[in-house]
Design a protein around this motif. Structure first.
Motif, short mmCIF file in Angstrom:
data_model
loop_
_atom_site.label_atom_id
_atom_site.label_comp_id
_atom_site.label_asym_id
_atom_site.label_seq_id
_atom_site.Cartn_x
_atom_site.Cartn_y
_atom_site.Cartn_z
N LEU A 156 42.43 52.25 57.67
CA LEU A 156 41.30 51.51 58.21
C LEU A 156 40.50 52.37 59.18
N GLU A 158 40.22 55.55 59.22
CA GLU A 158 39.49 56.59 58.48
C GLU A 158 38.38 56.03 57.60
N GLY A 159 38.32 54.70 57.50
CA GLY A 159 37.26 54.07 56.71
C GLY A 159 37.49 54.10 55.21
N THR A 162 38.49 48.65 53.71
CA THR A 162 37.68 47.76 54.55
C THR A 162 38.56 46.68 55.19
N SER A 199 37.67 48.30 69.48
CA SER A 199 37.51 48.60 68.05
C SER A 199 38.45 47.74 67.20
N THR A 203 37.45 45.01 64.25
CA THR A 203 38.04 45.03 62.91
C THR A 203 38.61 43.66 62.54
#
Length: 327
Positions: A156, A158-159, A162, A199, A203
C-alpha cells in the motif's frame, strides 16, 4: 461427344485446423508444479528468486495466462481453491507466509520490483490480496495473517495496491474470532514504522473503514472505544491509542452539541435537566467546561427569537445565566 471422364471424388470437405486456431488447454496445476520446482531450486535467496521470476516471465512459461496461479504460489505456497483450501494440498515453503518476520519486507520487495517490471500484473496483485483476505480464516494461521498484513502495508505504501482491497475486513466471517483484527494490527504496526498516523487515517478513509476502527472489531461490547483503546495499548501501538482517544473526543463533542441543541429547542426540557446533563458531561471528561460554555452560548444564540439579533438582548443573557446558575 468426346471428353475426359470425371474421376470419382469423396463427398464433403476436409478442413485442416491451423495451429494458431487450436485452443491451448488451461492447466494451472501444471504451471504450479513448474513454478514450485523452480522456487525450490533457488531456495530463499531473494536475489535469485527475483531473477528466476524475471527469467520465467520472459521464458517458456505463460505467466500472463497464469498470473493468478503465480501469485497464489508466491503468497501462500499453492493454488487457493474456492473456499480457501490449498488445491491438492500441494504447496511450497518458498512463499511469503513462510518467511520469518524480519524477512517479510525483503520478500515483499521481490513483489515490488517484479510488478514494476511487469505492470500488467499490478491489477492481478490487488485482486489476489483481496481474495486472500476473504479466505484467510481458512488458509492462514494467525501468525501467517500477521505476515500478510505486514506485506500489505508495504505494498500500500508503495502504491502497488489500492486501499479498497481492505474493504472486505468488515465481513462478518472475518470479524468473528478477530480474524480481521490480527491482520489489521500487523498492517498498522508496519505502517507506523514506515510512515505516520495521518497517512494511515487517510488510507483507512479511502478503504471506507470507520476512522474509529469500530467496524473491524466483533460486534457487541468489543466495539466500545474503551475496549479498542485498551486493545491497542496491549499491542504496544501507542499511536493507535492516541488516535482512538482523538476519535472518542470527536464523538463526545458531536454527541454533546446534538444533545444541547435538542434541549434548547425543545420546551419539554427544564433548565435543571440541561444543567445536569452539562455537569455530568464535564465531570465524565467528555467535554471541557470551556467547550461546554461555548456550545451552550452558541446554541442559545442561534435558537428561537434570539437568532441573528444584535445587540444581545437581556432575556437571552437571563436564559444562559439560569442554566449556568443551576450547574
Amino acid at each position: 461427344m468426346s471428353g475426359k471422364a470425371l474421376k470419382p471424388t469423396l463427398s464433403g470437405t476436409r478442413n485442416k485446423t491451423r495451429k494458431r486456431d487450436e485452443k491451448e488447454r488451461y492447466e494451472p496445476t501444471v504451471f504450479r508444479d513448474a513454478i514450485i520446482t523452480g522456487l525450490e531450486d533457488v531456495g530463499n535467496s531473494h536475489d535469485l528468486l527475483l531473477k528466476y521470476l524475471c527469467d520465467t516471465t520472459t521464458g517458456k512459461l505463460d505467466v500472463k495466462r497464469y498470473g493468478e496461479t503465480l501469485l497464489d504460489v508466491l503468497f501462500v505456497g499453492g493454488i487457493i481453491a474456492p473456499g480457501g483450501a490449498i488445491e491438492g494440498n500441494v504447496r511450497t515453503d518458498v512463499c511469503l507466509i513462510k518467511q520469518e518476520k524480519d524477512m517479510v519486507q525483503s520478500f515483499t520487495n521481490i513483489f515490488i520490483q517484479f510488478i514494476r517490471r511487469y505492470k500488467w500484473l499490478q491489477n492481478t496483485l490487488g485482486e489476489e490480496i483481496r481474495k486472500i483476505i476473504m479466505v484467510m480464516k481458512v488458509c492462514l494461521t494467525e501468525g501467517e495473517r500477521g505476515l500478510l498484513g505486514s506485506a500489505t502495508a508495504y505494498l500500500l505504501i508503495e502504491g502497488l495496491v489500492t486501499p479498497n482491497i481492505l474493504s472486505g475486513l468488515t465481513q462478518d466471517h472475518l470479524l468473528k474470532d478477530e480474524i480481521s483484527l490480527s491482520f489489521a494490527s500487523s498492517l498498522f504496526r508496519t505502517w507506523l514504522k514506515e510512515k505516520d498516523m495521518v497517512s494511515l487515517t487517510s488510507t483507512l478513509k479511502k478503504a471506507s473503514l470507520d476512522p474509529s476502527l469500530q467496524d473491524i472489531f466483533p460486534a457487541g461490547p468489543k466495539r466500545n472505544l474503551d475496549h479498542i483503546e485498551n486493545y491497542f495499548k496491549e499491542q504496544g501501538l501507542n499511536e493507535m491509542v492516541q488516535h482512538v482517544r482523538s476519535q472518542r473526543a470527536t464523538s463526545n463533542r458531536k454527541s454533546f452539541v446534538s444533545r444541547i441543541k435538542l434541549f434548547i429547542n425543545d420546551d419539554e426540557y427544564s433548565t435543571t435537566e440541561i444543567s445536569n446533563y452539562i455537569k455530568d458531561a464535564i465531570e465524565q471528561g467528555k467535554v471541557t467546561s470551556v467547550y461546554a460554555l461555548q456550545v451552550l452560548f452558541s446554541t442559545v444564540a442561534n435558537s428561537g427569537e434570539w437568532a441573528g439579533l444584535e445587540p444581545i438582548p437581556d432575556d437571552f443573557l437571563q436564559r444562559v445565566e439560569a442554566i449556568l446558575y443551576a450547574l
